[in-house]
Design a protein around this motif. Structure first.
Motif, PDB file in Angstrom:
ATOM      1  N   HIS A 197      62.383  42.902  40.513  1.00  0.00           N
ATOM      2  CA  HIS A 197      63.081  41.650  40.226  1.00  0.00           C
ATOM      3  C   HIS A 197      62.743  40.561  41.245  1.00  0.00           C
ATOM      4  CE1 HIS A 197      65.309  44.109  37.480  1.00  0.00           C
ATOM      5  NE2 HIS A 197      66.121  43.140  37.137  1.00  0.00           N
ATOM      6  N   TYR A 243      71.323  45.927  26.620  1.00  0.00           N
ATOM      7  CA  TYR A 243      70.886  45.958  28.011  1.00  0.00           C
ATOM      8  C   TYR A 243      69.399  45.646  28.161  1.00  0.00           C
ATOM      9  CZ  TYR A 243      70.007  47.672  32.709  1.00  0.00           C
ATOM     10  OH  TYR A 243      69.628  47.763  34.011  1.00  0.00           O
ATOM     11  N   ALA A 244      68.582  46.252  27.306  1.00  0.00           N
ATOM     12  CA  ALA A 244      67.133  46.093  27.433  1.00  0.00           C
ATOM     13  C   ALA A 244      66.676  44.673  27.111  1.00  0.00           C
ATOM     14  CB  ALA A 244      66.411  47.089  26.534  1.00  0.00           C
ATOM     15  N   ALA A 245      67.526  43.883  26.499  1.00  0.00           N
ATOM     16  CA  ALA A 245      67.129  42.525  26.122  1.00  0.00           C
ATOM     17  C   ALA A 245      67.297  41.538  27.270  1.00  0.00           C
ATOM     18  CB  ALA A 245      67.933  42.065  24.910  1.00  0.00           C
ATOM     19  N   HIS A 246      67.853  41.957  28.363  1.00  0.00           N
ATOM     20  CA  HIS A 246      68.051  41.050  29.494  1.00  0.00           C
ATOM     21  C   HIS A 246      66.755  40.889  30.286  1.00  0.00           C
ATOM     22  CE1 HIS A 246      72.346  40.434  29.163  1.00  0.00           C
ATOM     23  NE2 HIS A 246      72.497  41.720  28.916  1.00  0.00           N
ATOM     24  N   THR A 247      66.516  39.663  30.738  1.00  0.00           N
ATOM     25  CA  THR A 247      65.299  39.433  31.515  1.00  0.00           C
ATOM     26  C   THR A 247      65.461  39.908  32.953  1.00  0.00           C
ATOM     27  OG1 THR A 247      66.085  37.201  31.917  1.00  0.00           O
ATOM     28  CG2 THR A 247      64.463  37.477  30.168  1.00  0.00           C
ATOM     29  N   ALA A 248      66.695  39.984  33.408  1.00  0.00           N
ATOM     30  CA  ALA A 248      66.950  40.444  34.770  1.00  0.00           C
ATOM     31  C   ALA A 248      68.046  41.499  34.733  1.00  0.00           C
ATOM     32  CB  ALA A 248      67.342  39.281  35.661  1.00  0.00           C
ATOM     33  N   PRO A 249      67.721  42.689  34.228  1.00  0.00           N
ATOM     34  CA  PRO A 249      68.763  43.695  34.007  1.00  0.00           C
ATOM     35  C   PRO A 249      69.554  44.069  35.259  1.00  0.00           C
ATOM     36  CG  PRO A 249      66.564  44.585  33.550  1.00  0.00           C
ATOM     37  CD  PRO A 249      66.407  43.130  33.725  1.00  0.00           C
ATOM     38  N   LEU A 250      68.905  44.068  36.412  1.00  0.00           N
ATOM     39  CA  LEU A 250      69.643  44.465  37.619  1.00  0.00           C
ATOM     40  C   LEU A 250      70.690  43.423  38.014  1.00  0.00           C
ATOM     41  CD1 LEU A 250      67.050  46.125  40.027  1.00  0.00           C
ATOM     42  CD2 LEU A 250      68.603  47.202  38.417  1.00  0.00           C
ATOM     43  N   HIS A 251      70.512  42.180  37.551  1.00  0.00           N
ATOM     44  CA  HIS A 251      71.534  41.157  37.792  1.00  0.00           C
ATOM     45  C   HIS A 251      72.678  41.309  36.822  1.00  0.00           C
ATOM     46  CE1 HIS A 251      69.312  39.177  40.720  1.00  0.00           C
ATOM     47  NE2 HIS A 251      68.382  38.716  39.924  1.00  0.00           N
TER      48      HIS A 251
END
Lengths: 258, 411
Positions: free
Chosen positions: B205, B169-177
């Motif tokens: 974001h 999860y933490a590796a995503h650049t846009a976690p809320l997406h």
């Protein structure tokens, strides 16, 4: 595929923290309290001052800014609310889900709090000094901005309060409880040095001069305080205290479960 | 009663099962012509006149947004313009095609969490696939919330790992997406208004204000958006959390006990919402301790107890298995009948003298066996276990906090 348009950037986290700060009543209350205490007590000191009343040896900037003794508590509480307040309410889970890298949240909180606090305390210090001097002209505490080190001491007071607040902000992130951190701050940062200074050891006495509360005093005085740290050394000491507090907070924020 | 644990299956063609795969055929972002947009809109509005859309419209607690809300916002476009036939309360997409073509779903591999010598989550491996509602079931203290927090990187697993959309999860650049999550109901500062809470999250974001207004409307909070969360009821607080979860138009939605505190209308709204999110091809994981609620909402079930995986099955299978139920038999020759019925897969218990509870076979077989051996039967009563009962049977040994009967209550 291209990265989505709506991704997390440091600037956006900063924007978010700015928004968070100003959308809580506690921010306005603590900031206005800090300003009002500084200004009110400064004016009171100016209006009631009489030459030869026994305060002639008090530093002129320290005299009018004596209110920061109380303002610093209000600002520390704000710093604590910024971090520990999120843990108390559960907001931190939302914050760290939005920014799972975590550290940008802490840096942004520190930056926003620092910028707001420094600006406010700087303006308050100058306004307090200038208005108090309206009453003090003609006394032995009459001074102007052109006098040596007055501007330095006024700016120093803003820097000191900001750094003190950042220490509190870091402590809040470490302890994650508002009442606990307020207690730790008042006890550890404000009272402990006074107790230590009473110990009959020179080395302790010298060390205490570099503790946050004593450093603040040295920074706010226009004239050098005998036995105290120089303004430069005091500023450095405060910066190191704040850096230590924030670094410890950052290390634990990265490691701990939320 | 144990169920087979389904290993992670890669379904290469599974994406084609979802309605939005047609986005693949859309032109690359930035090159939209009026013609392509309108033809796409046509294709989609006709595809979306399904039952779910209509039921959302009917049960929606708030007025639908103005069609003009669907207009183009600078920086991205809305690939699903307002359908011509009327308003819907469907969650509008925030961003473009790409999330539908990325690998999605949740994968937990050997997830383990220990606090001291207490193991809260124990070697949990499961997969949540897109396009379906997956119920995450377990009694209180089973480790559901801890597992969800590990999925979202809030808690670090002692061992194992979890990925969402193919990455931590933490590796995503846009976690809320990537993931919209509702964790414990109160992940909100009570001193902030619902609107400002969502704005604070949106800013991280660069999500625009119009989107915040949209999801607040979807959650039925338009009228109270500018009131402080402090005064909200449990159900309204829950709606704030759900609005926050939908903020980033997430490919995966994770909701921890979303129906807690909701009124019947709210419960219905959640059910419809979850189904429509799944129908759009999103991954939906919903935790609950209520089997009955999950039976109405979920397609797939992941059941845990004491941190261990108890079942990874479809709701249909679970219903079929649990429908076998128990047959209660009262006979003076309990011992003999018990011997005669003993066979692989048949489980016989005797709760009282002369009474048998038989699992794994049916009343007809028991009756014929008894008749063949001239055993009198006083009672032959098949009891079909309810889903709730089946769930309780499954988790009985794994219940962390079991109620004990009051002393004297039996007297």
């Amino acid at each position: 595929m291209s990265t989505p348009a709506h991704r997390v950037t440091p600037g956006r986290v900063l924007r978010s923290e700015w928004h968070k700060l100003w959308t809580l009543r506690s921010t306005w209350i603590t900031l206005l309290t800090a300003s009002a205490l500084t200004l009110g007590i400064g004016l009171l000191m100016g209006a009631t001052y009489t030459t030869g009343g026994g305060d002639g040896d008090v530093d002129t900037v320290l005299l009018v800014l004596i209110g920061i003794q109380f303002a610093q508590i209000a600002l520390a509480v704000l710093g604590i609310l910024v971090t520990a307040g999120e843990y108390s309410t559960g907001m931190i889970r939302a914050s760290l889900t939005a920014v799972p890298r975590r550290l940008p949240v802490l840096w942004s909180k520190a930056a926003v709090f620092g910028a707001v606090t420094f600006t406010l305390t700087l303006v308050t210090a100058f306004v307090t000094f200038l208005t108090a001097q309206l009453f003090l002209s003609g006394t032995d505490q009459a001074a102007s901005l052109g006098d040596p080190d007055v501007v330095r001491a006024l700016t120093g007071s803003a820097a000191a309060l900001t750094l003190l607040g950042l220490i509190a902000l870091g402590l809040g992130a470490l302890l994650r409880s508002v009442p606990g951190t307020v207690g730790a701050f008042v006890g550890g940062v404000m009272i402990l040095p006074e107790v230590l200074a009473m110990l009959p050891y020179d080395i302790v006495g010298d060390a205490v001069e570099y503790f946050p509360s004593k450093s603040v005093e040295a920074l706010v005085s226009a004239q050098a305080v005998p036995g105290a740290a120089s303004p430069g050394a005091a500023l450095l000491a405060l910066v190191l205290w704040a850096a230590a507090s924030l670094t410890a907070a950052a290390l634990l924020l990265k490691r701990r479960d939320v | 009663m144990t169920r087979s644990v389904r290993p992670f299956q890669k379904e290469s063609g599974s994406l084609t099962a979802f309605p939005y795969v047609s986005r693949k055929a859309m032109p690359a972002s930035g090159s939209w012509s009026a013609a392509s947009l309108s033809s796409f809109a046509l294709a989609h509005s006709s595809a979306r006149t399904g039952r779910i859309t209509q039921s959302i419209r009917r049960y929606s607690p708030v007025p639908a947004p103005e069609p003009s809300d669907f207009g183009v916002v600078p920086g991205y476009y809305s690939p699903r313009p307002a359908p011509a036939h009327g308003r819907t309360m469907r969650l509008r997409p925030l961003r473009s095609v790409e999330f539908m073509t990325r690998p999605k779903g949740i994968e937990a591999v050997g997830l383990t969490k220990r606090y001291g010598d207490r193991t809260v989550v124990d070697n949990l491996t499961f997969t949540v696939r897109p396009g379906a509602v997956t119920g995450f079931l377990g009694p209180n203290g089973a480790g559901k919330s801890t597992t969800l927090r590990m999925l979202l990187g809030l808690d670090a697993p002692t061992r194992g790992h979890a990925t969402v959309g193919g990455r931590a999860y933490a590796a995503h650049t846009a976690p809320l997406h990537e993931v919209g999550a509702l964790l414990e109901a109160r992940s909100v500062h009570p001193g902030r208004t619902a609107h400002h809470h969502l704005m604070a999250l949106a800013h991280t974001h660069g999500i625009p204000r119009s989107r915040v207004t949209h999801v607040l409307g979807l959650a039925g909070l338009t009228d109270v958006a500018h009131r402080r969360v402090k005064g909200f009821s449990l159900g309204m607080g829950q709606r704030v959390g759900i609005a926050a979860a939908l903020l980033g138009d997430p490919a995966t939605v994770v909701l921890d006990e979303p129906v807690n505190g909701l009124d019947p209308e709210g419960v219905l709204w959640i059910r419809t919402l979850l189904k429509s999110l799944a129908a759009e091809g999103r991954t939906v994981l919903v935790s609950s301790h209520l089997m009955s609620e999950m039976a109405l909402t979920a397609d797939h079930l992941v059941v845990i107890g004491r941190g261990r995986l108890l079942a990874d099955t479809t709701v249909a299978d679970f219903v079929r298995d649990s429908a076998q139920g128990v047959v209660k038999v009262v006979t003076p020759e309990a011992g003999l009948l018990s011997e005669l019925l003993t066979a692989p897969g048949v489980d016989i218990t005797s709760p009282a003298p002369g009474t048998l509870e038989v699992r794994g076979t049916d009343g007809e077989h028991i009756g014929r066996t008894a008749a063949a051996h001239s055993i009198p039967l006083f009672e032959l009563a098949p009891r079909t276990a309810s889903l709730e009962q089946a769930f309780m049977d499954l988790t009985r040994d794994a219940v962390e906090y079991q109620a004990t009967p009051l002393e004297g209550a039996a007297a």
